[in-house]
Design an enzyme around this catalytic site. Structure first.
Site, PDB file in Angstrom:
ATOM      1  N   CYS A 105       0.817  -1.312  -0.091  1.00 35.88           N
ATOM      2  CA  CYS A 105       0.141  -0.301  -0.235  1.00 35.88           C
ATOM      3  C   CYS A 105       0.882   1.333  -0.078  1.00 35.88           C
ATOM      4  O   CYS A 105       2.137   1.168   0.154  1.00 35.88           O
ATOM      5  CB  CYS A 105      -0.841   0.263   1.057  1.00 35.88           C
ATOM      6  SG  CYS A 105      -2.040  -1.507   1.520  1.00 35.88           S
TER       7      CYS A 105
ATOM      8  N   ARG B  53       1.738   1.443  -6.076  1.00 36.10           N
ATOM      9  CA  ARG B  53       1.930   0.408  -4.895  1.00 36.10           C
ATOM     10  C   ARG B  53       0.418  -0.213  -4.275  1.00 36.10           C
ATOM     11  O   ARG B  53       0.438  -1.061  -3.697  1.00 36.10           O
ATOM     12  CB  ARG B  53       2.480   1.301  -3.396  1.00 36.10           C
ATOM     13  CG  ARG B  53       3.837   1.668  -3.881  1.00 36.10           C
ATOM     14  CD  ARG B  53       4.259   2.211  -2.396  1.00 36.10           C
ATOM     15  NE  ARG B  53       4.333   1.531  -1.370  1.00 36.10           N
ATOM     16  CZ  ARG B  53       5.303   0.644  -1.017  1.00 36.10           C
ATOM     17  NH1 ARG B  53       6.553   0.567  -1.876  1.00 36.10           N
ATOM     18  NH2 ARG B  53       5.227  -0.153  -0.233  1.00 36.10           N
TER      19      ARG B  53
ATOM     20  N   TRP C 112      -3.763  -1.646  -1.479  1.00 32.57           N
ATOM     21  CA  TRP C 112      -3.692  -2.886  -2.115  1.00 32.57           C
ATOM     22  C   TRP C 112      -4.493  -4.102  -1.110  1.00 32.57           C
ATOM     23  O   TRP C 112      -3.378  -4.429  -0.090  1.00 32.57           O
ATOM     24  CB  TRP C 112      -2.425  -3.138  -2.617  1.00 32.57           C
ATOM     25  CG  TRP C 112      -2.393  -4.659  -3.519  1.00 32.57           C
ATOM     26  CD1 TRP C 112      -1.986  -5.604  -3.253  1.00 32.57           C
ATOM     27  CD2 TRP C 112      -2.799  -4.410  -5.020  1.00 32.57           C
ATOM     28  NE1 TRP C 112      -2.082  -6.677  -4.308  1.00 32.57           N
ATOM     29  CE2 TRP C 112      -2.610  -5.892  -5.361  1.00 32.57           C
ATOM     30  CE3 TRP C 112      -3.270  -3.701  -5.736  1.00 32.57           C
ATOM     31  CZ2 TRP C 112      -3.032  -6.309  -6.622  1.00 32.57           C
ATOM     32  CZ3 TRP C 112      -3.527  -4.042  -7.092  1.00 32.57           C
ATOM     33  CH2 TRP C 112      -3.407  -5.252  -7.348  1.00 32.57           C
TER      34      TRP C 112
ATOM     35  N   ASN D  86       0.580  -0.201   6.029  1.00 32.60           N
ATOM     36  CA  ASN D  86       1.105  -0.860   5.280  1.00 32.60           C
ATOM     37  C   ASN D  86       1.453  -2.262   5.747  1.00 32.60           C
ATOM     38  O   ASN D  86       2.651  -1.903   6.539  1.00 32.60           O
ATOM     39  CB  ASN D  86       1.976  -0.089   4.291  1.00 32.60           C
ATOM     40  CG  ASN D  86       2.553  -0.965   3.176  1.00 32.60           C
ATOM     41  OD1 ASN D  86       1.927  -1.999   2.627  1.00 32.60           O
ATOM     42  ND2 ASN D  86       3.751  -0.645   2.714  1.00 32.60           N
TER      43      ASN D  86
ATOM     44  N   GLU E  97       5.581  -9.914 -27.172  1.00 32.63           N
ATOM     45  CA  GLU E  97       4.820  -8.796 -26.767  1.00 32.63           C
ATOM     46  C   GLU E  97       5.839  -7.744 -26.408  1.00 32.63           C
ATOM     47  O   GLU E  97       5.393  -6.477 -26.066  1.00 32.63           O
ATOM     48  CB  GLU E  97       3.882  -9.162 -25.449  1.00 32.63           C
ATOM     49  CG  GLU E  97       4.540  -9.788 -24.312  1.00 32.63           C
ATOM     50  CD  GLU E  97       3.593 -10.081 -23.188  1.00 32.63           C
ATOM     51  OE1 GLU E  97       2.368  -9.533 -23.317  1.00 32.63           O
ATOM     52  OE2 GLU E  97       3.472 -10.859 -22.395  1.00 32.63           O
TER      53      GLU E  97
HETATM   54  C1  AGP Z   1       0.917 -11.505 -20.315  1.00 33.12           C
HETATM   55  O1  AGP Z   1       2.074 -10.983 -20.438  1.00 33.12           O
HETATM   56  C2  AGP Z   1       0.252 -10.773 -21.004  1.00 33.12           C
HETATM   57  N1  AGP Z   1       0.026  -9.316 -20.605  1.00 33.12           N
HETATM   58  C3  AGP Z   1      -1.339 -10.959 -21.190  1.00 33.12           C
HETATM   59  O2  AGP Z   1      -1.399 -12.349 -21.923  1.00 33.12           O
HETATM   60  C4  AGP Z   1      -2.287 -11.646 -19.990  1.00 33.12           C
HETATM   61  O3  AGP Z   1      -1.664 -12.507 -19.337  1.00 33.12           O
HETATM   62  C5  AGP Z   1      -3.627 -11.975 -20.479  1.00 33.12           C
HETATM   63  O4  AGP Z   1      -4.349 -10.864 -21.184  1.00 33.12           O
HETATM   64  C6  AGP Z   1      -4.423 -12.548 -19.298  1.00 33.12           C
HETATM   65  O5  AGP Z   1      -4.495 -11.335 -18.396  1.00 33.12           O
HETATM   66  P1  AGP Z   1      -5.098 -11.842 -16.862  1.00 33.12           P
HETATM   67  O6  AGP Z   1      -4.256 -12.677 -16.266  1.00 33.12           O
HETATM   68  O7  AGP Z   1      -5.310 -10.583 -16.067  1.00 33.12           O
HETATM   69  O8  AGP Z   1      -6.479 -12.536 -17.102  1.00 33.12           O
END
Ligand code: AGP
Length: 611
Positions: A2, A27, A73, A99, A491
């Protein structure tokens, strides 16, 4: 995690506190609040982001020269207005933000309830606050002494900031296990989880240490230990800029989150895994154990990286629990007419707990009467709320778009889940069960060791950054990690990458291999090792460039690979949590080399809340 902020001095406290909270939202950001001290206590708090609170209290009496603020959090009690901090004590004279996690709060709550205390929230913080007030009133001592006495009884981690309506210019702070920085200004003092709330006012800071308590007034900073002995505050000069501080000194949130994994995996195991006692305590599983024990099938639904966690879980659960597991892309599952039988259990895995495809897949399954078990990172998220039971990964806020620490948190939870069910079903020997508990317990330390060699992956990344394609190959438990490595590279660096079972190469993909193609093998020592050595030789025979993630002591593969990276020895079920780390670092350093904004790669969102 937090975020906490405090101010006392001649300026208006509210603008400093609310701006500081915005800088600390990395955080935690599920609920937020401020307490202002001027002619009595004024507490404003609500579920939602800092901006939501700011808007909600426009026009309220915000005048004060002393104030504290908190952005949460959630760990105990889901995000809500009542669970938001600051909390006020039974008398209404004290307000506190916190926290950390008070591990023995349940015992303290029982004692206070017996004394007639009534609690409005589900938080451990409200318990600690009333425990302090109870000591203050019963021992007839001042607040500072009451805090000292209380903290000697408390187990867990904390940073607390406390206001007392009877002392309008004073903030009492204490810490153990969570960060606290005090900024020293001229006739004013600032407090924060890090220095970001105070940077434009002062660069002179005092880092408070564990078991220390601070009494902070505009012109006075007194530091003591819990034995009431004064400590001379050590003032250092900050040389960091704001942007760096929010990232903890790392260049990017993604790198910070990769390096947080020893502690986030530890947080995920904490209070659950006790290898010495041979126990795994997970109330969400215990309350659904009959369903798991008698399940005809477990269907896992997820997307992206979470889907890779589900695939690894299939291998582990089938091996240890002998329960059939099916892994489904949530986006496919929701649209086809799946067969869901009574006795099927749906395990939904999601970092955000808000992924649209996963949410709808769960709703479809619920229509068929399936039991839903959610493994999510965000406490109180939609998937957590609609599941019949679940387990949080406790990885803290994951800001980088690429999922890193949440993924290893998912693997830790899924491994504990499999072990717990297998133990209950009697499908695992005592010896293997115990060995795996100790192996799991050792993961944070092994991840730390791997991270110490991060620079080696930077060298490999620079060598291959020009590639237009890459292959990631693994077998058995390492196949899901090959898929995850390929996704990470795609990605984060925009290089086309594919993950494959290593043995699948001869069924077509090996046609891709030439002297330009980097092929990453996840080839840690396991029951497939001999086979994967042959697969490496198949690639080398066609002049492919082999990068191998291998186990310390492997003296076979280094002689055939172009580049190797060693990970510590671990059981084949546990090793994927380790071989994931070089995958994350390889994609990070490749993305940096290619000038990609690795925290916000093009076309991607952190949570895909739309179809
Ligand atoms: C992971 O690096 C990606 N950003 C993406 O595949 C992510 O895992 C996917 O969108 C699922 O998200 P979630 O775990 O929040 O459901």
């Amino acid at each position: 995690m937090c975020g906490i902020v405090g101010y006392t001095g001649p300026k208006e406290a509210y603008p400093i506190v609310i701006t500081g909270l915005k800088r600390l939202e990395y955080r935690g950001y599920d609920s937020t609040g401020v307490a202002l001290l001027n002619d009595g206590l004024k507490v404003y708090k609500k579920k939602g982001r800092v901006a939501d609170l700011e808007e909600a209290i426009i026009g309220k009496d915000l005048h004060a020269h002393t104030g504290i603020g908190h952005t949460r959090w959630a760990t105990h009690g889901e995000p809500s207005d009542t669970n938001a901090h600051p909390h006020t004590s039974a008398s209404g004279k004290l307000a506190m933000i916190h926290n950390g996690i008070i591990e023995n709060y349940a015992q303290l709550k029982k004692e206070l309830t017996k004394k007639g205390y009534v609690f409005t929230s589900e938080t451990d913080t409200e318990v600690l606050l009333n425990f302090i007030e109870d000591i203050k009133e019963n021992n007839q001592c001042d607040l500072e002494e009451a805090v000292r006495v209380a903290l000697k009884r408390v187990t867990g981690a904390y940073v607390i900031l406390l206001l007392d309506a009877e002392h309008p210019d004073t903030i009492i702070a204490a810490r153990k296990g969570s960060p606290l920085v005090i900024g020293v200004g001229k006739g004013e003092h600032f407090l924060g989880s890090d220095a970001s709330p105070m940077l434009e006012y002062t660069k002179e800071v005092v880092y408070v240490n564990d078991y220390e308590l601070a009494i902070v007034r505009p012109n006075e900073l007194i530091l003591k230990n819990l034995g009431n002995e004064k400590i001379t505050p050590f003032v250092t000069k900050l040389d960091m800029e704001l942007a760096e501080i929010e990232k903890g000194g790392y260049d990017h949130f993604m790198l910070k989150e990769i390096f947080e994994q020893p502690s986030t995996i530890h947080d995920c195991l904490r209070g659950r895994l006790d290898a010495t006692a041979g126990t795994i305590t997970m109330s969400g599983i215990e309350s659904n154990m009959e369903h798991f024990k008698n399940a005809n099938r477990i269907i896992m639904v997820a997307c992206g990286t979470s889907w890779h966690a589900a695939l690894l879980a299939e291998y582990i659960i089938e091996e240890l629990c002998r329960i059939p597991v099916e892994v489904e892309y949530a986006s496919e599952f929701r649209y086809r007419n799946p067969i869901i039988n009574k006795g099927d259990i749906i395990v939904a895995i999601s970092q955000s707990g808000e992924t649209a495809d996963t949410l709808v897949a769960i709703e479809r399954a619920k229509e068929h009467g399936a039991i839903i078990f959610g493994i999510v990172n965000v406490v109180g998220s939609s998937i957590a709320r609609i599941s019949n039971g679940g387990a949080y990964t406790h990885a803290g806020p994951e800001i980088g778009v690429a999922s890193t620490k949440a993924f290893t948190g998912q693997l830790a939870v899924l491994t504990m889940m499999a072990l717990k069910i297998a133990k209950e079903k009697g499908t695992i020997s005592e010896e293997r069960y115990s060995n795996l508990l100790f192996e799991l317990e050792a993961v944070p330390e092994k991840v730390s060791a791997i991270l110490k060699n991060a620079e080696a992956l930077k060298t490999i990344a620079l060598k291959y950054q020009g590639a237009s394609d890459a292959l990631f190959l693994g077998r058995g438990y390492n196949f899901p990690i090959a898929l995850e490595g390929a996704l990470k590279l795609k990605e984060i660096s925009y290089i086309h990458a594919e993950g494959y079972p290593a043995a699948e190469m001869k069924h077509g993909p090996i046609a891709l291999v030439d002297d330009k193609l980097p092929v990453v093998f996840i080839a840690t020592k396991d029951s497939y090792h001999e086979k994967i050595v042959s697969n490496i030789q198949e690639i080398k025979a066609r002049k492919g460039k082999v990068i191998a993630i291998i186990t310390e002591g492997d003296d076979i593969i280094p002689g055939m690979a172009d580049d190797v990276f060693f990970v510590p020895v671990a059981d084949e079920i546990i090793a994927p949590m380790l071989s994931t780390i070089p995958m994350q670092l390889l994609s990070y350093y490749t993305g940096i080399a290619k000038g990609v904004d690795v925290d916000k790669p093009r076309n991607l969102a952190k949570s895909v809340t739309v179809e």
